[in-house]
Design an enzyme around this catalytic site. Structure first.
Site, mmCIF file in Angstrom:
data_model
loop_
_atom_site.group_PDB
_atom_site.id
_atom_site.type_symbol
_atom_site.label_atom_id
_atom_site.label_comp_id
_atom_site.label_asym_id
_atom_site.label_seq_id
_atom_site.Cartn_x
_atom_site.Cartn_y
_atom_site.Cartn_z
ATOM 1 C CG HIS A 207 -1.821 -1.221 0.896
ATOM 2 N ND1 HIS A 207 -2.099 -2.382 1.431
ATOM 3 C CD2 HIS A 207 -3.227 -1.294 0.244
ATOM 4 C CE1 HIS A 207 -2.805 -3.376 1.223
ATOM 5 N NE2 HIS A 207 -3.622 -2.474 0.464
ATOM 6 C CB CYS B 237 -9.684 -4.146 -8.523
ATOM 7 S SG CYS B 237 -9.950 -5.040 -7.141
HETATM 8 C C1 PEP Z 1 -5.942 -6.609 -4.170
HETATM 9 O O1 PEP Z 1 -5.463 -7.250 -3.103
HETATM 10 O O2 PEP Z 1 -5.568 -6.948 -5.104
HETATM 11 C C2 PEP Z 1 -6.501 -5.384 -4.033
HETATM 12 C C3 PEP Z 1 -7.093 -4.715 -4.984
HETATM 13 O O3 PEP Z 1 -6.648 -4.780 -2.732
HETATM 14 P P1 PEP Z 1 -5.373 -3.944 -1.877
HETATM 15 O O4 PEP Z 1 -4.300 -3.843 -2.736
HETATM 16 O O5 PEP Z 1 -6.199 -2.760 -1.357
HETATM 17 O O6 PEP Z 1 -5.334 -4.744 -0.655
#
Ligand code: PEP
Ligand code: MG
Length: 757
Positions: free
Chosen positions: A381, A694
């Protein structure tokens, strides 16, 4: 209150033993002994919850114990602090070959204070000799500020650890003795050695600037005594306070403009503290009692920093950073140029071992030029946030980077993944030319069409992943067809308290207002793992990624969950197509329970006559491997699936997405990942529910043919990638993609799939 060894502590000791076992294995392949020892002290300190952990090694030649690694004591004492056998408490442990555990170290007649080592504050003391057979190798020492805090459990655990480590430490001792024959490298020589480093790009961009190292290794950093010549008056101090207040308010406004709506709250804590009678009042009291104002600032700030750092939770540690920031600013405003520049990150490239997402926001408001992280992953993140904030960020798994002297000039190429230390003139002029070309490119509006089609005319929908509000403008600039994932947790993370239902309603409705008539998918709070809330007393978990994360957190805090759901529904009252997704769903039961919560909020809003969106589509983030076997049942329950490959790959392959050491295992093209993605897509198509992807995989050009080939028609990506992805799609033929995907699905090894890519 004194910490006591409890069963929990016993458990964490077990964890520590396992980690040490891992470290031992790592040592075999390590050529950086100091880094290895440093890793040990950090691990032990973390598990034992000690403020200080140090390793002393016995030097055969001088017959002295030499401090070789420490967390908590002054780094500059490493290799300099030396004790004879029997000297001080560490020497005593070595001489008598037994653990020395002291409730109040300074009361033992053997206690010896080494000037400049920064040991005074730590009363509880435990030293364990490290031996291999009859051979004395060194000592492992842990310390805490509170008195009488080590017990039998700690002694036993540390004894077990030292016996495990003895072999590796003995080897490193021999290697160190060999290295000592060569002249000890000074910092500049290290920089010389590291002229070029390859790094992984996490957020693109280029920067040329002097560096600052953020040393987060210590549990807290006392503000160091600064040099200044004159005596200041109370009036000057008060002027500095007013100046600081004005500055903070200005900063808050600037950040508000940049990070609309949320991040300005970083400064709220600072302003409150500045106005707090206890804080500045204590400084005034000291000044009235004869202290010179700069000393008064440092003394009071250090008292607060210590107090906050004693708390073991993240909230307290964050608070100590606030005090540090504020005191630095106040000090600067008082002594101006006279004092040695207190750290100011503006325009700098920052090197850090690890950062919290909230640190990135702070650094962004300080306008750093770039960031080099020593650990972490490109799908973490921190990386995602850095991209939103447009800060160039690379990850370089080289602990030596922290030894480069502050102010060294670095050219950070976060386009190609290169770090140049002390670049020469030629390199700098090439860089300037590239920067000029890049900025003229970025000024020309990206060419993008409102809809994306493959070569054979199939429409592929491009949606945007939104982290901070500022991403929405970009998403609109790049003609995004909607929001495929709004990560709500970031607006929770940048605040100093849980946002109320009203505040959240404003946040969500502003997104919808900026993207009217488009599909908006809001994900409920995905907190936990590395995403901690500074104001929440987060549980201490050995493995937070497998702990109280995401939907688990929401379901066990139903009041907060209700607030968020009601706010989403209220904020979405004017939406055309409002979607709500639950992160990290691992069973049908969990999904049903979460859905019930939406029904509850709909019912309450209706009965209270509050305008809201009454028919949201409810979906699942596919992120855990446990859903694969129940994917049909989930598809029957859900309106849509959104595949979060970042976590899905992490959990499927048991590879921490934040851990650079294992990044080579993080392979999206692993046959198990690809076959699972196929199963998910098949279930969604069979049950005629919407399907999107995503995770970061969705914008990687080499994977797009596979994703289209298994039937995915909606990609939700960081808007910055839209032109590139649209271009790629336009070159692909969907039938050919199907053939290619089928071929890849037949391959049984990572290597064979890679060959197809
Ligand atoms: C993922 O895990 O691919 C996702 C889109 O969520 P995050 O990156 O916020 O954990
Ligand atoms: Mg995820």
């Amino acid at each position: 209150m004194a910490k006591q060894s409890t069963t929990n502590v016993g458990n964490s000791h077990l964890g520590l033993l396992c980690d040490i076992g891992e470290l031992n294995a790592l040592f075999a392949g390590s050529d950086d002994i100091e880094a290895f020892l440093q890793q040990i002290v950090m691990l032990v300190a973390k598990h034992i919850d000690a403020a200080v952990c140090s390793i002393y090694m016995f030097d055969d030649l001088s017959r002295e114990l030499v401090l070789k690694a420490t967390l908590g004591l002054h780094k500059r004492s490493v290799n300099k602090t030396r004790l004879k056998i029997g000297e001080g408490l560490v020497g005593l442990a070595m001489k008598e070959q037994r653990p020395i555990c002291e409730r109040i170290a300074s009361q033992n007649p053997h206690y010896k204070l080494f000037p400049g080592i920064n040991e005074e504050a730590f009363e509880s003391f435990l030293a364990i000799p490290i031996q291999r057979g009859l051979e004395n190798i060194g000592a492992l020492v842990v310390q805490r500020e509170e008195e009488n805090s080590f017990g039998e459990n700690d002694i036993m655990a540390l004894k077990a650890i030292t016996s495990q480590l003895a072999g590796a430490i003995e080897n490193s001792r021999i290697l160190m003795a060999l290295h000592a024959k060569k002249k000890e490298k000074n910092q500049l020589e290290i920089a010389e050695d590291l002229k070029f480093i390859h790094a992984e790009v996490a957020s693109e961009g280029i920067a040329l600037a002097n560096i600052s190292i953020i040393d987060e290794g210590k549990p807290y950093q006392n503000l160091k005594k600064q040099t200044y010549a004159k005596t200041y008056s109370l009036k000057e101090f008060k002027n500095a306070v007013s100046k600081t207040e004005i500055q903070l308010e200005e900063l808050q406004e600037q950040v508000e403009n940049k990070l609309s709506g949320v991040a300005s709250l970083i400064f709220e804590a600072h302003i409150l503290m500045l106005k707090d009678k206890e804080f500045t009042g204590s400084m005034v009291k000291r000044i009235n009692n004869g202290s010179n104002p700069p000393d008064a600032i440092l003394a009071v700030a250090n008292k607060y920093i210590r107090m906050f750092s004693e708390g073991s939770n993240v909230y307290m540690q964050e608070k100590s950073k606030d005090v540090e920031d504020l005191a630095r600013r106040l000090f600067d405003n008082l002594v101006g140029k006279e004092g040695q520049a207190v750290t100011n990150w503006k325009g700098r490239i920052v090197i850090a071992e690890d950062l919290f997402p909230s640190d990135i926001l702070r650094l962004s408001s300080d306008e750093v030029s770039g960031i080099i992280l020593i650990s972490g992953g490109v799908t973490s993140h921190i990386s995602i946030l850095a991209r939103s904030l447009q800060i160039p960020l690379v990850i370089a798994d080289k602990i030596q980077l922290k030894k480069i002297p502050d102010d060294t000039l670095i050219l950070l190429d976060a386009e190609l993944g290169a770090i140049y230390i002390n670049p020469d003139k030629k390199l700098i002029s090439t860089y300037n030319e590239r920067k000029r070309v890049l900025s003229s490119l970025s000024q020309s509006k990206p060419r993008i069409k409102p809809a994306s089609y493959s070569k054979d005319g199939k429409q592929i929908h491009l949606l945007a992943n939104i982290n901070l509000h500022l991403d929405i403008k970009l998403a609109n600039d790049f003609k995004s067809e909607g929001v495929g994932l709004y990560r709500t947790e970031f607006s929770f993370m940048v605040r100093s308290n849980f946002p109320t239902e009203e505040e959240q309603t404003v946040i969500y409705s502003s997104i919808i207002d900026q993207m009217p008539k488009k599909s908006i998918n809001i994900r409920t709070l995905d907190i936990g793992g590395e995403k901690v809330l500074a104001y929440y007393d987060n549980l201490k978990e050995n493995n937070p990624n497998l702990g109280m994360r995401s939907i688990r957190f929401s379901l066990s805090h139903k009041d907060l969950f209700q607030q968020q759901l009601r706010a989403i529904l209220r904020g979405g009252k004017n939406a055309l197509d409002l979607r709500i997704t639950f992160p990290m769903i691992s069973s049908v039961d969990e999904f049903k329970e979460a859905k019930k919560q939406i029904l509850k909020s709909l019912k309450s809003l209706k009965s209270e006559n509050i305008p809201h969106f009454s028919s949201p589509k409810i979906g699942i983030m596919i992120e855990t491997p446990s859903v694969i076997e129940i994917i049909d049942e989930l598809a029957r329950e859900a309106d849509f699936f959104c595949i979060g490959t970042n976590d899905f790959i992490q959990y499927m392959l048991a590879v921490d997405r934040n851990n650079a050491i294992v990044s080579s295992y993080y392979t999206p093209h692993h046959p198990s990942v690809l076959r699972s993605l196929k199963k998910i897509a098949k279930a969604a198509l069979k049950h005629k529910i919407d399907l999107s992807i995503c995770g970061e995989m969705a914008h990687e050009e080499k994977y797009i043919p596979f994703l289209l080939g298994i039937g995915i028609r909606t990609l939700s990506i960081d808007p910055r990638y839209m032109p590139k992805v649209q271009e790629k799609i336009s070159q692909l033929d969907c039938d050919e993609c199907i053939k290619r995907a089928d071929l890849m699905l037949k391959k049984d090894t990572i290597e064979k799939v890679a060959a197809c890519l």
